[in-house]
Design a protein around this motif. Structure first.
Motif, PDB file in Angstrom:
ATOM      1  N   SER A 270       0.837  -1.199   0.000  1.00  0.00           N
ATOM      2  CA  SER A 270       0.000   0.000   0.000  1.00  0.00           C
ATOM      3  C   SER A 270       0.863   1.237   0.000  1.00  0.00           C
ATOM      4  CB  SER A 270      -0.923  -0.024   1.225  1.00  0.00           C
ATOM      5  OG  SER A 270      -0.147  -0.063   2.398  1.00  0.00           O
ATOM      6  N   ASP A 271       0.262   2.321  -0.430  1.00  0.00           N
ATOM      7  CA  ASP A 271       0.997   3.573  -0.547  1.00  0.00           C
ATOM      8  C   ASP A 271       1.190   4.186   0.837  1.00  0.00           C
ATOM      9  OD1 ASP A 271       0.441   6.759  -2.246  1.00  0.00           O
ATOM     10  OD2 ASP A 271       2.238   5.821  -1.367  1.00  0.00           O
ATOM     11  N   GLN A 272       2.357   3.912   1.426  1.00  0.00           N
ATOM     12  CA  GLN A 272       2.657   4.428   2.763  1.00  0.00           C
ATOM     13  C   GLN A 272       3.871   5.355   2.736  1.00  0.00           C
ATOM     14  OE1 GLN A 272       2.947   1.207   5.595  1.00  0.00           O
ATOM     15  NE2 GLN A 272       1.466  -0.034   4.472  1.00  0.00           N
ATOM     16  N   GLY A 273       4.177   5.863   1.555  1.00  0.00           N
ATOM     17  CA  GLY A 273       5.317   6.760   1.466  1.00  0.00           C
ATOM     18  C   GLY A 273       6.626   6.005   1.540  1.00  0.00           C
ATOM     19  N   ILE A 274       7.676   6.730   1.941  1.00  0.00           N
ATOM     20  CA  ILE A 274       9.021   6.166   1.942  1.00  0.00           C
ATOM     21  C   ILE A 274       9.159   5.020   2.939  1.00  0.00           C
ATOM     22  CG2 ILE A 274       9.822   7.842   3.641  1.00  0.00           C
ATOM     23  CD1 ILE A 274      11.829   6.299   0.709  1.00  0.00           C
ATOM     24  N   VAL A 275       8.478   5.112   4.086  1.00  0.00           N
ATOM     25  CA  VAL A 275       8.564   4.037   5.083  1.00  0.00           C
ATOM     26  C   VAL A 275       7.968   2.753   4.535  1.00  0.00           C
ATOM     27  CG1 VAL A 275       7.803   3.286   7.373  1.00  0.00           C
ATOM     28  CG2 VAL A 275       8.535   5.655   7.012  1.00  0.00           C
ATOM     29  N   GLY A 276       6.815   2.859   3.872  1.00  0.00           N
ATOM     30  CA  GLY A 276       6.193   1.677   3.285  1.00  0.00           C
ATOM     31  C   GLY A 276       7.057   1.069   2.200  1.00  0.00           C
ATOM     32  N   ALA A 277       7.690   1.923   1.390  1.00  0.00           N
ATOM     33  CA  ALA A 277       8.545   1.417   0.318  1.00  0.00           C
ATOM     34  C   ALA A 277       9.744   0.668   0.883  1.00  0.00           C
ATOM     35  CB  ALA A 277       9.009   2.576  -0.567  1.00  0.00           C
ATOM     36  N   ILE A 278      10.333   1.231   1.932  1.00  0.00           N
ATOM     37  CA  ILE A 278      11.487   0.572   2.554  1.00  0.00           C
ATOM     38  C   ILE A 278      11.085  -0.768   3.141  1.00  0.00           C
ATOM     39  CG2 ILE A 278      13.128   0.727   4.465  1.00  0.00           C
ATOM     40  CD1 ILE A 278      13.258   3.746   3.968  1.00  0.00           C
ATOM     41  N   PHE A 279       9.933  -0.791   3.801  1.00  0.00           N
ATOM     42  CA  PHE A 279       9.466  -2.038   4.410  1.00  0.00           C
ATOM     43  C   PHE A 279       9.228  -3.091   3.335  1.00  0.00           C
ATOM     44  CE2 PHE A 279       6.007  -4.824   5.814  1.00  0.00           C
ATOM     45  CZ  PHE A 279       6.573  -5.345   6.971  1.00  0.00           C
ATOM     46  N   SER A 280       8.609  -2.686   2.220  1.00  0.00           N
ATOM     47  CA  SER A 280       8.347  -3.628   1.133  1.00  0.00           C
ATOM     48  C   SER A 280       9.643  -4.175   0.562  1.00  0.00           C
ATOM     49  CB  SER A 280       7.535  -2.943   0.027  1.00  0.00           C
ATOM     50  OG  SER A 280       6.261  -2.549   0.505  1.00  0.00           O
ATOM     51  N   TRP A 281      10.632  -3.310   0.426  1.00  0.00           N
ATOM     52  CA  TRP A 281      11.925  -3.743  -0.121  1.00  0.00           C
ATOM     53  C   TRP A 281      12.581  -4.754   0.810  1.00  0.00           C
ATOM     54  CZ3 TRP A 281      17.023  -3.582   1.413  1.00  0.00           C
ATOM     55  CH2 TRP A 281      17.978  -3.846   0.418  1.00  0.00           C
ATOM     56  N   ILE A 282      12.512  -4.489   2.120  1.00  0.00           N
ATOM     57  CA  ILE A 282      13.123  -5.411   3.089  1.00  0.00           C
ATOM     58  C   ILE A 282      12.429  -6.764   3.048  1.00  0.00           C
ATOM     59  CG2 ILE A 282      13.443  -5.841   5.554  1.00  0.00           C
ATOM     60  CD1 ILE A 282      13.882  -2.842   5.913  1.00  0.00           C
ATOM     61  N   VAL A 283      11.101  -6.755   2.990  1.00  0.00           N
ATOM     62  CA  VAL A 283      10.350  -8.012   2.936  1.00  0.00           C
ATOM     63  C   VAL A 283      10.724  -8.815   1.693  1.00  0.00           C
ATOM     64  CG1 VAL A 283       8.038  -9.009   2.660  1.00  0.00           C
ATOM     65  CG2 VAL A 283       8.424  -7.184   4.335  1.00  0.00           C
ATOM     66  N   GLU A 284      10.864  -8.123   0.573  1.00  0.00           N
ATOM     67  CA  GLU A 284      11.213  -8.806  -0.669  1.00  0.00           C
ATOM     68  C   GLU A 284      12.616  -9.405  -0.605  1.00  0.00           C
ATOM     69  OE1 GLU A 284      10.692  -5.850  -3.615  1.00  0.00           O
ATOM     70  OE2 GLU A 284       8.494  -5.854  -3.499  1.00  0.00           O
ATOM     71  N   ARG A 285      13.556  -8.653  -0.022  1.00  0.00           N
ATOM     72  CA  ARG A 285      14.922  -9.172   0.072  1.00  0.00           C
ATOM     73  C   ARG A 285      14.986 -10.394   0.998  1.00  0.00           C
ATOM     74  NH1 ARG A 285      14.599  -5.883  -3.094  1.00  0.00           N
ATOM     75  NH2 ARG A 285      14.162  -7.808  -4.200  1.00  0.00           N
ATOM     76  N   ILE A 286      14.246 -10.347   2.090  1.00  0.00           N
ATOM     77  CA  ILE A 286      14.225 -11.497   3.000  1.00  0.00           C
ATOM     78  C   ILE A 286      13.657 -12.717   2.295  1.00  0.00           C
ATOM     79  CG2 ILE A 286      13.184 -12.429   5.111  1.00  0.00           C
ATOM     80  CD1 ILE A 286      13.379  -9.627   6.317  1.00  0.00           C
TER      81      ILE A 286
END
Length: 204
Positions: A26-42
């Motif tokens: 979901s569109d949560q700004g920079i924090v949401g984008a960072i969280f999504s990136w971390i989840v994908e890398r894990i």
């Protein structure tokens, strides 16, 4: 409901479906984008590890458990040795007690089968008794070896027994040796001998 057993392909599909959940993106700004990136890398790392591990996810889980168990076992085994390499164990810690109080503590530990604590308290009683007789200076931070060496110089007839008592203490408290009732009896006998002993030419 998660099945008890799951294959590699099924697990990968389940992970992909979970990560595709809009809540993660979901569109949560920079924090949401960072969280999504971390989840994908894990997820990528987990998938990679499963791919290169024979047996897939189940083998990976077993391997992780084995590694953790090995680390714990090594930590428990080298703990006392690590203390030995870092610094000698001080004979006295905490507030001062009399020799009689240390003897009572040793008897209480022995009564409960806590032989390591009993050994330490008996040696403390020996040293504190010598300090109370002014045969040793009261000095914080004294180690068992130092106490035995200094006391042996004052009471040469007990020097060998004192050295043996210090070795027993060292073996137990930073050599990893299991204390026994026989060790407690040894320290009790040394304490009694030191109480009876007198420096040459004195009545102390």
């Amino acid at each position: 409901m998660i099945p008890i057993e799951i294959g590699r392909d099924e697990a990968a599909d389940a992970a992909a479906r979970e990560l595709a959940d809009p809540n993660y993106h979901s569109d949560q700004g920079i924090v949401g984008a960072i969280f999504s990136w971390i989840v994908e890398r894990i997820a990528d790392l987990f998938q990679l590890a499963a791919d290169v591990t024979p047996g897939g996810y189940l083998s990976l889980l077993v391997l992780l458990v084995v590694v953790v168990a090995a680390v714990v076992a090594i930590r428990l085994r080298i703990g006392p040795m690590g203390r030995s390499a870092a610094a000698p164990v001080q004979l006295f810690e905490g507030g001062p007690l009399t020799a009689a109080e240390h003897r009572r503590a040793a008897d209480a530990f022995a009564g409960r089968g806590e032989w390591a604590e009993a050994v330490r308290s008996r040696l403390r009683a020996v040293v504190r008794g010598l300090e109370e007789r002014d045969l040793l200076d009261a000095r914080p931070g004294r180690t068992a070896d130092e106490a035995a060496r200094e006391a042996g110089a004052v009471l040469p007839q007990c020097a060998d027994d004192l050295a043996a008592a210090a070795r027993t203490f060292d073996d137990v408290w930073y050599g990893g040796r299991t204390a026994t009732a026989e060790m407690d009896a040894q320290l009790r006998a040394v304490d009694a001998a030191v109480v009876r002993a007198r420096p040459v030419g004195t009545s102390r």
